[in-house]
Design a protein around this motif. Structure first.
Motif, PDB file in Angstrom:
ATOM      1  N   UNK A   1      10.012  -7.749   3.362  1.00  9.83           N
ATOM      2  CA  UNK A   1       9.270  -7.388   4.569  1.00  9.83           C
ATOM      3  C   UNK A   1       8.853  -5.907   4.521  1.00  9.83           C
ATOM      4  N   UNK A   2       7.687  -5.627   5.105  1.00  7.93           N
ATOM      5  CA  UNK A   2       7.253  -4.253   5.320  1.00  7.93           C
ATOM      6  C   UNK A   2       7.757  -3.830   6.696  1.00  7.93           C
ATOM      7  N   UNK A   3       8.694  -2.886   6.727  1.00  6.74           N
ATOM      8  CA  UNK A   3       9.231  -2.440   8.012  1.00  6.74           C
ATOM      9  C   UNK A   3       8.160  -1.761   8.850  1.00  6.74           C
TER      10      UNK A   3
ATOM     11  N   UNK B   1       0.830  -1.205   0.000  1.00 10.78           N
ATOM     12  CA  UNK B   1       0.000   0.000   0.000  1.00 10.78           C
ATOM     13  C   UNK B   1       0.860   1.249   0.000  1.00 10.78           C
ATOM     14  N   UNK B   2       0.298   2.333  -0.485  1.00 10.40           N
ATOM     15  CA  UNK B   2       0.994   3.614  -0.455  1.00 10.40           C
ATOM     16  C   UNK B   2       1.372   3.932   0.993  1.00 10.40           C
ATOM     17  N   UNK B   3       2.645   4.245   1.205  1.00 10.53           N
ATOM     18  CA  UNK B   3       3.117   4.528   2.558  1.00 10.53           C
ATOM     19  C   UNK B   3       3.824   3.361   3.209  1.00 10.53           C
ATOM     20  N   UNK B   4       3.825   2.184   2.575  1.00  6.57           N
ATOM     21  CA  UNK B   4       4.600   1.050   3.098  1.00  6.57           C
ATOM     22  C   UNK B   4       6.095   1.341   2.937  1.00  6.57           C
ATOM     23  N   UNK B   5       6.851   1.138   3.992  1.00  7.40           N
ATOM     24  CA  UNK B   5       8.303   1.245   3.958  1.00  7.40           C
ATOM     25  C   UNK B   5       8.844  -0.175   3.901  1.00  7.40           C
ATOM     26  N   UNK B   6       9.382  -0.570   2.741  1.00  5.06           N
ATOM     27  CA  UNK B   6       9.731  -1.975   2.548  1.00  5.06           C
ATOM     28  C   UNK B   6      11.244  -2.191   2.551  1.00  5.06           C
ATOM     29  N   UNK B   7      11.619  -3.404   2.914  1.00  3.69           N
ATOM     30  CA  UNK B   7      13.017  -3.815   2.922  1.00  3.69           C
ATOM     31  C   UNK B   7      13.231  -4.825   1.801  1.00  3.69           C
ATOM     32  N   UNK B   8      14.232  -4.544   0.970  1.00  6.68           N
ATOM     33  CA  UNK B   8      14.556  -5.386  -0.178  1.00  6.68           C
ATOM     34  C   UNK B   8      15.879  -6.094   0.091  1.00  6.68           C
TER      35      UNK B   8
ATOM     36  N   UNK C   1       0.477  -3.757   9.716  1.00  5.06           N
ATOM     37  CA  UNK C   1       1.468  -3.971   8.658  1.00  5.06           C
ATOM     38  C   UNK C   1       2.897  -3.883   9.192  1.00  5.06           C
ATOM     39  N   UNK C   2       3.064  -3.652  10.482  1.00  2.00           N
ATOM     40  CA  UNK C   2       4.388  -3.526  11.091  1.00  2.00           C
ATOM     41  C   UNK C   2       5.130  -4.856  11.030  1.00  2.00           C
ATOM     42  N   UNK C   3       6.298  -4.849  10.377  1.00  2.00           N
ATOM     43  CA  UNK C   3       7.144  -6.044  10.209  1.00  2.00           C
ATOM     44  C   UNK C   3       6.374  -7.208   9.578  1.00  2.00           C
ATOM     45  N   UNK C   4       5.546  -6.885   8.609  1.00  2.00           N
ATOM     46  CA  UNK C   4       4.759  -7.903   7.915  1.00  2.00           C
ATOM     47  C   UNK C   4       5.533  -8.433   6.706  1.00  2.00           C
ATOM     48  N   UNK C   5       5.580  -9.763   6.556  1.00  2.59           N
ATOM     49  CA  UNK C   5       6.247 -10.364   5.412  1.00  2.59           C
ATOM     50  C   UNK C   5       5.510 -10.070   4.108  1.00  2.59           C
ATOM     51  N   UNK C   6       6.244 -10.063   3.012  1.00  7.68           N
ATOM     52  CA  UNK C   6       5.674  -9.786   1.689  1.00  7.68           C
ATOM     53  C   UNK C   6       5.580 -11.083   0.904  1.00  7.68           C
ATOM     54  N   UNK C   7       4.360 -11.434   0.515  1.00  6.74           N
ATOM     55  CA  UNK C   7       4.145 -12.679  -0.232  1.00  6.74           C
ATOM     56  C   UNK C   7       3.393 -12.393  -1.531  1.00  6.74           C
TER      57      UNK C   7
END
Length: 345
Positions: A320-322, A44-51, A339-345
């Motif tokens: 992961x969504x930080x 979602x808009x505003x998600x801070x993600x870790x790659x 959405x805090x520390x939620x995995x991305x699938x």
């Protein structure tokens, strides 16, 4: 003397911290904030993600004269290294959510091109096809991401849809059309089924482009391939070492690969194809390519719009969504704890 030693220790600690940060950024992880709805509801808009760069192997820096931590804004093109990727512990799989550099930004170095995040739906050597919005790879129907969204046309009996309920479902795109009796909303199939059960809903059906509609907006922008968002292909995704026949028709699909990504001189004279000044009826690909799509399937600018993603443009796997926040409500009030520390699938 003690003051000088203390200052030296501080500078030394800062330099070590900077070197560690540079190492992590170059070889281990990258972070991005999602700016658009193209991957909703997965991202979602505003998600801070870790790659993670370790999954597929870190791509060595290609533009050496650049300032880190300033995005892709400050760099010089003078010193460019060829593409090389260190070994990773896995390969790209179908349905991986991937960060990559936007391949159409040819005026800037590859590793300084705008980062995109999409889902990889087809691998090198695959044949992809979309029929009435359903995805097929190698003629096999593919399961959809759990949160994939589509556009739905809704007719009511005159009683408006429950805005509070729509807000609870996180419906952020679309709204009433002409009057409150008709809506176009962007929904997951699960939410669409729930709306279908509402007493004031007379009809709900998925809106989609008909075959051959609007083909000029979709890769390869040719009347010979009148494809669009919902009816696309079949299209072969190139694989390194693969040899294909090329002609005046399918060159529309592969010309960018040959001339831009793989840096050959391509000319078409009197319906004949010349590569590096030699007449050619076949072409052998040098790199692997991937086909990317957004989970917001009918509201995403992706490979359907601009074609293949070369392997040298791959940054890493979104893992992961930080954290996540709705900026319209402010950071703290709009913080999405679910959405805090939620995995991305």
């Amino acid at each position: 003397m003690k003051t000088k030693k203390s200052l030296f220790d501080w500078i030394k600690a800062l330099l070590i911290a900077l070197l560690i940060a540079l190492f992590l950024k170059a070889f281990v992880i990258e972070t991005y904030t999602i700016p658009t709805t193209s991957m909703e509801k997965t991202l979602q808009v505003g998600d801070f993600i870790i790659v993670s760069k370790l999954n597929y192997g870190p791509r060595l820096p290609m533009t050496l004269l650049s300032l880190p931590f300033f995005g892709n804004s400050f760099y010089l093109k003078w010193l460019q290294l060829p593409f090389y990727r260190l070994p990773g512990f896995t390969s790209i799989k179908r349905n991986d959510v991937i960060a990559f550099n936007y391949p159409m930004n040819i005026t800037v170095p590859i590793d300084k091109r705008t980062p995109f995040v999409k889902r990889c739906v087809a691998l090198p050597g695959d044949t992809i096809e979309i029929i009435n919005s359903f995805l097929f790879v190698n003629k096999k129907s593919q399961s959809e991401p759990e949160n994939a969204e589509y556009n739905y046309a809704i007719k009511t009996n005159g009683i408006p849809l429950d805005e509070k309920k729509l807000s609870q479902w996180g419906i952020s795109e679309g709204g009433p059309v002409d009057n409150l009796n008709n809506y176009i909303l962007n929904l997951t199939r699960k939410i669409a089924d729930s709306i279908r059960l509402m007493k004031n809903v007379k009809e709900i059906k998925q809106w989609m482009e008909k075959p051959k509609d609007a083909f000029e907006n979709y890769f390869p922008y040719s009347e010979e391939f009148p494809w669009n968002n919902d009816n696309y292909g079949p299209l072969l995704v190139p694989k390194a070492g693969q040899i294909i026949k090329i002609d005046k028709v399918n060159i529309a699909i592969y010309s960018r690969i040959i001339s831009v990504y793989e840096e050959n001189k391509l000319e078409i004279k009197n319906d004949s194809i010349f590569i590096n000044n030699k007449y050619a009826r076949t072409y052998k690909f040098k790199m692997n390519y991937y086909f990317m799509m957004g989970d917001n399937r009918q509201n995403s600018a992706d490979s359907r719009a601009w074609g293949f993603v070369p392997e040298d443009h791959i940054i890493g796997k979104a893992v992961i969504i930080g954290f996540s926040s709705n900026s319209a409500l402010g950071f703290f009030k709009g913080f999405r704890w679910n959405r805090f520390l939620k995995g991305i699938n």
